[in-house]
Design a protein around this motif. Structure first.
Motif, mmCIF file in Angstrom:
data_model
loop_
_atom_site.group_PDB
_atom_site.id
_atom_site.type_symbol
_atom_site.label_atom_id
_atom_site.label_comp_id
_atom_site.label_asym_id
_atom_site.label_seq_id
_atom_site.Cartn_x
_atom_site.Cartn_y
_atom_site.Cartn_z
ATOM 1 N N VAL A 83 0.866 -1.180 0.000
ATOM 2 C CA VAL A 83 0.000 0.000 0.000
ATOM 3 C C VAL A 83 0.904 1.231 0.000
ATOM 4 O O VAL A 83 1.733 1.405 0.900
ATOM 5 C CB VAL A 83 -0.942 0.015 1.215
ATOM 6 N N SER A 84 0.758 2.083 -1.024
ATOM 7 C CA SER A 84 1.614 3.259 -1.134
ATOM 8 C C SER A 84 0.868 4.568 -0.860
ATOM 9 O O SER A 84 1.487 5.610 -0.668
ATOM 10 C CB SER A 84 2.278 3.317 -2.511
ATOM 11 N N ARG B 199 -12.591 8.275 -0.989
ATOM 12 C CA ARG B 199 -13.055 7.498 -2.145
ATOM 13 C C ARG B 199 -12.999 5.995 -1.895
ATOM 14 O O ARG B 199 -13.231 5.198 -2.811
ATOM 15 C CB ARG B 199 -12.244 7.879 -3.378
ATOM 16 N N LYS B 200 -12.662 5.622 -0.646
ATOM 17 C CA LYS B 200 -12.612 4.217 -0.223
ATOM 18 C C LYS B 200 -11.756 3.372 -1.164
ATOM 19 O O LYS B 200 -12.185 2.354 -1.707
ATOM 20 C CB LYS B 200 -14.018 3.641 -0.101
ATOM 21 N N ARG B 201 -10.498 3.813 -1.320
ATOM 22 C CA ARG B 201 -9.585 3.087 -2.192
ATOM 23 C C ARG B 201 -8.170 3.206 -1.667
ATOM 24 O O ARG B 201 -7.866 4.051 -0.830
ATOM 25 C CB ARG B 201 -9.671 3.597 -3.622
ATOM 26 N N VAL B 202 -7.312 2.314 -2.158
ATOM 27 C CA VAL B 202 -5.891 2.340 -1.807
ATOM 28 C C VAL B 202 -5.072 2.279 -3.084
ATOM 29 O O VAL B 202 -5.490 1.691 -4.084
ATOM 30 C CB VAL B 202 -5.490 1.179 -0.867
ATOM 31 N N GLN B 203 -3.903 2.906 -3.029
ATOM 32 C CA GLN B 203 -2.975 2.823 -4.145
ATOM 33 C C GLN B 203 -2.015 1.695 -3.829
ATOM 34 O O GLN B 203 -1.469 1.626 -2.723
ATOM 35 C CB GLN B 203 -2.217 4.129 -4.302
ATOM 36 N N TRP C 168 -4.717 2.474 -8.434
ATOM 37 C CA TRP C 168 -5.680 2.524 -7.336
ATOM 38 C C TRP C 168 -6.620 1.341 -7.442
ATOM 39 O O TRP C 168 -6.980 0.926 -8.538
ATOM 40 C CB TRP C 168 -6.486 3.812 -7.398
ATOM 41 N N THR C 169 -7.024 0.817 -6.307
ATOM 42 C CA THR C 169 -8.032 -0.234 -6.276
ATOM 43 C C THR C 169 -8.987 0.044 -5.129
ATOM 44 O O THR C 169 -8.592 0.615 -4.113
ATOM 45 C CB THR C 169 -7.383 -1.628 -6.168
ATOM 46 N N SER C 170 -10.225 -0.338 -5.314
ATOM 47 C CA SER C 170 -11.217 -0.101 -4.268
ATOM 48 C C SER C 170 -11.005 -1.065 -3.111
ATOM 49 O O SER C 170 -10.423 -2.140 -3.269
ATOM 50 C CB SER C 170 -12.623 -0.240 -4.830
#
Length: 96
Positions: free
Chosen positions: A40-41, A47-51, A62-64
């Motif tokens: 995780v970066s 937006r409830k997501r992680v890069q 990005w992914t939800s």
């Protein structure tokens, strides 16, 4: 994921509460139809997501949160301290 995880090292992954993810966590996530461990970066709570990235600086995108299935809790038996309190099992064992 070298040097974080080397080829053939055993990892343990547990279901994760995605709202607790932080930069530096190693997660099991689906990207472009395949599931891999990613770093995780960045986190975008609004937006409830992680890069997700690799550990060599390449950003995968990005992914939800609903595509993040778990967090790496140990590598070759050595616990990853950043995973403490982020698993769904930790929440179910917490006193009410």
């Amino acid at each position: 994921m070298v040097p974080l995880i080397r080829s053939r090292q055993q990892v343990v992954v547990a279901p994760v509460d995605p709202s607790k993810l932080e930069v530096g966590d190693i997660v099991l996530a689906r990207v472009a139809g395949t599931v891999h461990l990613h770093l995780v970066s960045s986190v975008d709570p609004a937006r409830k997501r992680v890069q997700i990235s690799n550990n060599r600086g390449r950003v995968n995108g990005w992914t939800s949160r609903d595509r993040v299935f778990g967090i790496c809790v140990s590598v070759d038996g050595a616990p990853r301290s950043g995973a403490v309190g982020k698993t769904l099992a930790a929440d179910s064992n917490a006193p009410s």
